[in-house]
Design an enzyme around this catalytic site. Structure first.
Site, PDB file in Angstrom:
ATOM      1  N   CYS A  95       7.365  14.694  10.741  1.00  0.00           N
ATOM      2  CA  CYS A  95       7.576  13.858  11.930  1.00  0.00           C
ATOM      3  C   CYS A  95       6.282  13.530  12.676  1.00  0.00           C
ATOM      4  O   CYS A  95       6.240  12.569  13.442  1.00  0.00           O
ATOM      5  CB  CYS A  95       8.561  14.539  12.878  1.00  0.00           C
ATOM      6  SG  CYS A  95      10.118  14.994  12.096  1.00  0.00           S
TER       7      CYS A  95
ATOM      8  N   HIS B 209       7.536  11.160  19.241  1.00  0.00           N
ATOM      9  CA  HIS B 209       8.398  11.184  18.064  1.00  0.00           C
ATOM     10  C   HIS B 209       9.847  11.091  18.519  1.00  0.00           C
ATOM     11  O   HIS B 209      10.285  11.813  19.422  1.00  0.00           O
ATOM     12  CB  HIS B 209       8.177  12.465  17.257  1.00  0.00           C
ATOM     13  CG  HIS B 209       9.252  12.721  16.257  1.00  0.00           C
ATOM     14  ND1 HIS B 209       9.648  11.768  15.347  1.00  0.00           N
ATOM     15  CD2 HIS B 209      10.046  13.807  16.054  1.00  0.00           C
ATOM     16  CE1 HIS B 209      10.636  12.271  14.610  1.00  0.00           C
ATOM     17  NE2 HIS B 209      10.897  13.497  15.022  1.00  0.00           N
TER      18      HIS B 209
ATOM     19  N   ASN C  19      16.596   9.625  14.177  1.00  0.00           N
ATOM     20  CA  ASN C  19      15.330  10.273  13.865  1.00  0.00           C
ATOM     21  C   ASN C  19      14.865   9.775  12.494  1.00  0.00           C
ATOM     22  O   ASN C  19      15.448  10.114  11.473  1.00  0.00           O
ATOM     23  CB  ASN C  19      15.527  11.797  13.853  1.00  0.00           C
ATOM     24  CG  ASN C  19      14.251  12.563  13.545  1.00  0.00           C
ATOM     25  OD1 ASN C  19      13.284  12.006  13.024  1.00  0.00           O
ATOM     26  ND2 ASN C  19      14.247  13.848  13.857  1.00  0.00           N
TER      27      ASN C  19
END
Length: 315
Positions: A113, A241, A271
């Site tokens: 990530c 993020h 995500n």
């Protein structure tokens, strides 16, 4: 040594949209349960005939078009991804081939990530050292390939997509547009976010990640601003993020960026791992929510419990 700057961005998401109601028909969950816990309403999911390098190439092509450049103008391709299936050719090489590039250096970075902000820093350092003059930096992940779609704790989180940035050397006398990176990790907690096994599957220890992100990351993000010589209240945007709205909002608040637009692309995209920051940044630019020259904090965190952040000037 010279500086570098981001001159254009672009993003791409597959056409298929999976809503919370769609997921409720697959696993024991509901729209209310998902919204209340992670803030996500929908996500884009790539099909079996849409590999991660295809997503990356589409985003890269958009960034090049926005910059008014051709593939031949690029001498370095960096792709941040943790979902490439094949070891070789790497994703960057496949992107270069799809775009018809000449002979760029091609490298993949797997920092999950936090991959894009690591890749952006790597491009900045490479350009500063004179080893490249213009780089295409892409964050791309196909989380659909590594997700257990029967596990309601993880399948509600993820989405697929790609975001890209063109980085080039600054002209003589021009201020650098990418600030110093601050990066690191917590190796002893690396197990908290995992993509492992055969076949590989995404898993995480959600509460541990939440506590770490909301308590440990805000002071680190403030140090990023300090290194760039920008006060948090001077930021025009904060692009974290896109892990979970319940992480993004408190972290942004604790950074002290009181005048900044806070990217919340997680709501409609889920995500998307390494793709999340460049996609969210590209959308802010395309909607006109930030303008050229604005200071923007980019801050990635997650897998390996790695983190990396820098302040850039909006292209």
């Amino acid at each position: 040594m010279t500086g570098s700057r981001v001159v254009a961005v672009g993003h791409y998401q597959p056409a298929k949209v999976l809503t919370n109601d769609d997921l409720a028909a697959m696993v024991d969950t509901s729209d209310e349960w998902i919204r209340s816990r992670v803030g996500i309403t929908s996500r884009h999911v790539a099909g079996p005939d849409e590999p991660v390098d295809e997503l990356a190439a589409y985003a890269g092509a958009k960034a090049l078009a926005s910059a008014g450049l051709t593939p031949a103008d690029i001498d370095l391709v960096l792709v941040a991804t943790s979902t490439a299936i094949d070891r070789s050719p790497n994703t960057a090489a496949r992107v270069a081939a799809r775009l018809g590039m000449g002979s760029p250096a091609v490298m993949d970075l797997n920092v999950v990530c936090a991959g894009f902000t690591h890749a952006l820093a790597t491009a900045d350092h490479t350009v500063r050292a004179g080893a490249a003059s213009r780089a295409l930096v892409i964050g791309a992940d196909k989380m659909a390939d590594v997700t257990d779609w029967t596990d309601r704790t993880t399948c509600v989180l993820v989405g697929d997509g790609a975001g890209a940035a063109v980085v080039e050397a600054t002209r003589p006398g021009q201020e650098p547009g990418i600030g110093p990176v601050l990066w690191g990790s917590v190796p002893e907690m690396g197990h908290a976010v995992r993509i492992e096994g055969t076949p590989p599957r995404f898993a995480q220890e959600g509460q541990s990640v939440y506590r770490w992100a909301t308590t440990q990351l805000p002071p680190i993000a403030r140090q990023v601003c300090e290194r760039a010589g920008v006060a948090p209240e001077e930021l025009a945007a904060v692009v974290l993020h896109q892990a979970n709205l319940r992480i993004i909002e408190p972290v942004a608040q604790r950074i002290g960026a009181v005048n900044a637009v806070v990217a919340r692309d997680v709501v409609e995209s889920g995500n998307t791992s390494a793709a999340s920051i460049p996609m969210a940044l590209s959308k802010l630019v395309s909607r006109g929510e930030i303008t050229s020259g604005d200071p923007v904090l980019l801050f990635g965190f997650g897998g390996n419990l790695s983190y990396a952040g820098q302040v850039i000037r909006c292209p």
